[in-house]
Design a protein around this motif. Structure first.
Motif, short mmCIF file in Angstrom:
data_model
loop_
_atom_site.label_atom_id
_atom_site.label_comp_id
_atom_site.label_asym_id
_atom_site.label_seq_id
_atom_site.Cartn_x
_atom_site.Cartn_y
_atom_site.Cartn_z
N ASP A 1 0.82 -1.22 0.00
CA ASP A 1 0.00 0.00 0.00
C ASP A 1 0.85 1.27 0.00
OD1 ASP A 1 -2.28 -1.48 -0.09
OD2 ASP A 1 -2.84 -1.20 2.02
N LEU A 2 1.93 1.28 0.77
CA LEU A 2 2.82 2.44 0.76
C LEU A 2 3.51 2.58 -0.59
CD1 LEU A 2 4.42 2.20 4.33
CD2 LEU A 2 2.82 3.93 3.51
N LEU A 3 3.84 1.44 -1.18
CA LEU A 3 4.48 1.47 -2.50
C LEU A 3 3.54 2.06 -3.54
CD1 LEU A 3 6.79 0.71 -4.38
CD2 LEU A 3 5.81 -1.59 -4.53
N GLN A 4 2.27 1.65 -3.53
CA GLN A 4 1.36 2.18 -4.55
C GLN A 4 1.04 3.66 -4.30
OE1 GLN A 4 -2.71 0.75 -4.72
NE2 GLN A 4 -2.49 -0.28 -2.75
N MET A 5 1.11 4.10 -3.05
CA MET A 5 0.93 5.53 -2.78
C MET A 5 2.05 6.33 -3.44
SD MET A 5 0.81 7.57 0.87
CE MET A 5 2.57 7.37 1.16
N VAL A 6 3.28 5.83 -3.35
CA VAL A 6 4.41 6.52 -3.97
C VAL A 6 4.30 6.46 -5.50
CG1 VAL A 6 6.91 6.48 -4.27
CG2 VAL A 6 5.92 6.14 -2.01
N LEU A 7 3.91 5.32 -6.03
CA LEU A 7 3.75 5.20 -7.48
C LEU A 7 2.70 6.18 -7.99
CD1 LEU A 7 3.84 1.31 -7.91
CD2 LEU A 7 5.69 2.92 -8.32
N HIS B 1 -6.63 0.06 -10.80
CA HIS B 1 -5.78 1.23 -10.83
C HIS B 1 -5.23 1.47 -9.42
CE1 HIS B 1 -9.01 3.53 -8.89
NE2 HIS B 1 -9.83 3.02 -9.79
N LEU B 2 -4.17 2.25 -9.33
CA LEU B 2 -3.50 2.49 -8.05
C LEU B 2 -4.46 3.14 -7.06
CD1 LEU B 2 -0.05 3.81 -9.31
CD2 LEU B 2 -0.51 1.56 -8.32
N LEU B 3 -4.36 2.70 -5.80
CA LEU B 3 -5.16 3.25 -4.69
C LEU B 3 -6.67 3.10 -4.92
CD1 LEU B 3 -3.12 6.51 -3.99
CD2 LEU B 3 -3.06 4.39 -2.68
N GLN B 4 -7.04 2.07 -5.65
CA GLN B 4 -8.47 1.80 -5.86
C GLN B 4 -9.18 1.55 -4.54
OE1 GLN B 4 -9.27 -1.24 -8.79
NE2 GLN B 4 -11.29 -1.70 -7.94
N HIS B 5 -8.48 0.90 -3.58
CA HIS B 5 -9.06 0.58 -2.29
C HIS B 5 -8.93 1.73 -1.28
CE1 HIS B 5 -8.13 -3.88 -3.38
NE2 HIS B 5 -9.21 -3.43 -3.99
N VAL C 1 -9.72 8.04 -0.64
CA VAL C 1 -9.43 9.30 0.04
C VAL C 1 -8.00 9.76 -0.27
CG1 VAL C 1 -9.19 10.44 2.27
CG2 VAL C 1 -11.09 8.85 1.87
N VAL C 2 -7.04 8.84 -0.14
CA VAL C 2 -5.64 9.18 -0.44
C VAL C 2 -5.49 9.49 -1.93
CG1 VAL C 2 -3.27 8.32 -0.46
CG2 VAL C 2 -4.75 7.85 1.50
N ARG C 3 -6.14 8.71 -2.76
CA ARG C 3 -6.04 8.94 -4.20
C ARG C 3 -6.56 10.33 -4.56
NH1 ARG C 3 -5.50 6.28 -8.98
NH2 ARG C 3 -6.68 7.11 -10.75
N ARG C 4 -7.68 10.73 -3.97
CA ARG C 4 -8.24 12.04 -4.27
C ARG C 4 -7.32 13.16 -3.78
NH1 ARG C 4 -12.84 10.97 -2.53
NH2 ARG C 4 -12.67 11.77 -0.39
N SER C 5 -6.71 12.95 -2.62
CA SER C 5 -5.78 13.95 -2.08
C SER C 5 -4.59 14.15 -3.02
CB SER C 5 -5.30 13.51 -0.69
OG SER C 5 -4.28 14.35 -0.21
N ILE C 6 -4.04 13.04 -3.52
CA ILE C 6 -2.90 13.13 -4.44
C ILE C 6 -3.33 13.78 -5.75
CG2 ILE C 6 -1.26 11.78 -5.79
CD1 ILE C 6 -1.22 9.75 -3.50
#
Length: 472
Positions: free
Chosen positions: A356-362, A409-413, A416-421
């Protein structure tokens, strides 16, 4: 008895190395301050009430710890020695692998536990050990680093339990994921079972101090997250991973480490690529860090400190140290164990946190921006071609992360984090384009390279860092 060194040393000697002189003066000053505040009181077996731990960077052997204890005694000017807690810091992958043996040998030294270790509330000797997240990741890649840290904690717990000694693990995390950063509660709850015994020591560095503690409500929320994580780890510890999961994790660590080191150390194109397509050389001339970017003035990555190494790739939006080697490792293991990896992601919090941390960085990376750095700043066609090779490895990593986590797609789960990025990137991309132009002007040395150019360059560094979030 004859003293080991004269009381006037090194003041009366001129041919003393400045670093040795500084160590002697530091220990003498510590004892003077202690003597003023606590006259007639030695802190042997207690630890200093006014100073924290003496951390030994790049500790490799038992003698490293014992030498500090000896120096504290030698440079004390009275019998009331101020003994600080001594915490070895194990940083590289090899040092982490040998750390349990080092501590075992240390605890077997006659009188060490009884005389020099402070006691906890239960009366047990307490040995503090600091774990280096930054340099282990720079040395071996992220997956090899986090797995070695996990196994090291288990071994240290077992060794100290054998000698009826408490071990206090001091986590030397930074703000960026490449340096052990990320959501606090997630990081705490993914530690090995039994490693957090109602308390935890952790470093907060750089701009993360202001981000997490700069405002009263934010500071309270941060402390709540730490407290919740520690309580959860203490009261509801996770079950230990299955042996087959451990075997697969070890295989992932070894394969990723091999690919990482092959690229960073074995490919001659890497250093020119690193210097051309990131602002690493410019960091050395700017006052944006607390320490020099290099430990020694050599050209290789090995002597470069982890902070500028990771931060430079954050600026070019490729975040290479976080994922390099991971895609190849996941691809290698998934050929025969894809279903097991997917099961690990669902059922093992440690592995899930890694992915999960890896996909956040990606998700924060940008191949178009990275390619612009390469096409605009690479001095040779070979360097630009190597940059395209790195882009292909990035794409492979993204594909494999999605396959293991069963996402489209990344951060599908984690919407909230995806929208922030997603909301931050439109403001960050223009800063990257500006930084490329400023770097070109600074490197060309034309009339455009002025004080205003360098000020603007610093502004882009700060803006991109804030846009990426976890950078401290």
């Amino acid at each position: 008895r004859r003293p080991l060194v004269q009381s006037t040393w090194p003041s009366t000697h001129v041919d003393i190395d400045p670093k040795a002189r500084e160590v002697a003066h530091t220990f003498r000053m510590i004892n003077r301050i202690h003597g003023l505040l606590y006259p007639g009181r030695s802190t042997k077996g207690e630890g200093s009430p006014i100073f924290g731990a003496y951390v030994i960077s790049m500790a490799r052997s038992t003698s490293d710890i014992l030498a500090v204890i000896l120096l504290q005694k030698v440079f004390a000017e009275t019998e009331d020695v101020c003994y600080l807690r001594v915490a070895p810091l194990f940083e590289t992958r090899t040092d982490l692998q040998h750390s349990a043996t080092t501590i075992r040998t240390l605890l077997q030294v006659p009188g060490y536990r009884e005389k020099y270790l402070p006691r906890n509330r239960e009366g047990l000797p307490s040995q503090e050990v600091m774990l280096g997240y930054s340099d282990s990741a720079k040395d071996a890649g992220r997956i090899a680093s986090v797995w070695e840290l996990y196994v090291t904690q288990e071994k240290l717990l077992a060794v100290c339990k054998e000698f009826d000694t408490e071990v206090v693990l001091f986590h030397g995390r930074g703000g960026s994921v490449g340096r052990g950063g990320g959501p606090q509660q997630l990081a705490i709850c993914s530690q090995p079972p039994g490693s957090i015994m109602g308390k935890m020591r952790i470093t907060i560095q750089g701009e993360i101090i202001n981000m997490h503690f700069g405002q009263g409500p934010t500071a309270v929320q941060t402390l709540e997250r730490y407290t919740t994580g520690v309580l959860e780890a203490k009261l509801a510890p996770l079950r230990r991973p299955e042996s087959k999961w451990r075997d697969l994790m070890s295989e992932l660590a070894n394969v990723s480490c091999d690919y990482y080191r092959k690229t960073v150390r074995g490919m001659p194109e890497f250093i020119p690529f690193f210097k051309d397509t990131t602002p690493i050389d410019e960091f050395a001339h700017l006052k944006i860090g607390s320490r020099p970017s290099r430990r020694r003035n050599l050209g290789g990555v090995e002597e470069l400190r982890a902070i500028p190494y990771i931060f430079a790739f954050t600026q070019s939006r490729i975040h290479l140290p976080v994922w390099l080697g991971v895609g190849q490792a996941l691809e290698h293991v998934s050929r025969t164990h894809l279903s097991e990896l997917q099961q690990m992601y669902i059922e093992w919090p440690f592995f899930k946190s890694v992915i999960d941390l890896l996909q956040m960085v990606l998700a924060k990376a940008s191949l178009p921006v990275f390619r612009h750095y390469c096409s605009s700043l690479a001095k040779t066609a070979e360097t630009a071609k190597f940059g395209e090779h790195i882009a292909e490895l990035f794409s492979l990593t993204e594909v494999m992360v999605l396959k293991v986590s069963k996402q489209q797609h990344l951060l599908q789960h984690d919407p909230v984090v995806r929208r922030s990025i997603t909301h931050r990137l439109p403001a960050t991309d223009p800063l990257n384009l500006m930084q490329v132009n400023l770097l070109k002007w600074m490197r060309e040395g034309t009339e455009k390279d002025s004080e205003y150019t360098r000020d603007g360059f610093v502004v882009t560094i700060q803006g991109i860092a804030y846009g990426m979030g976890n950078t401290g």
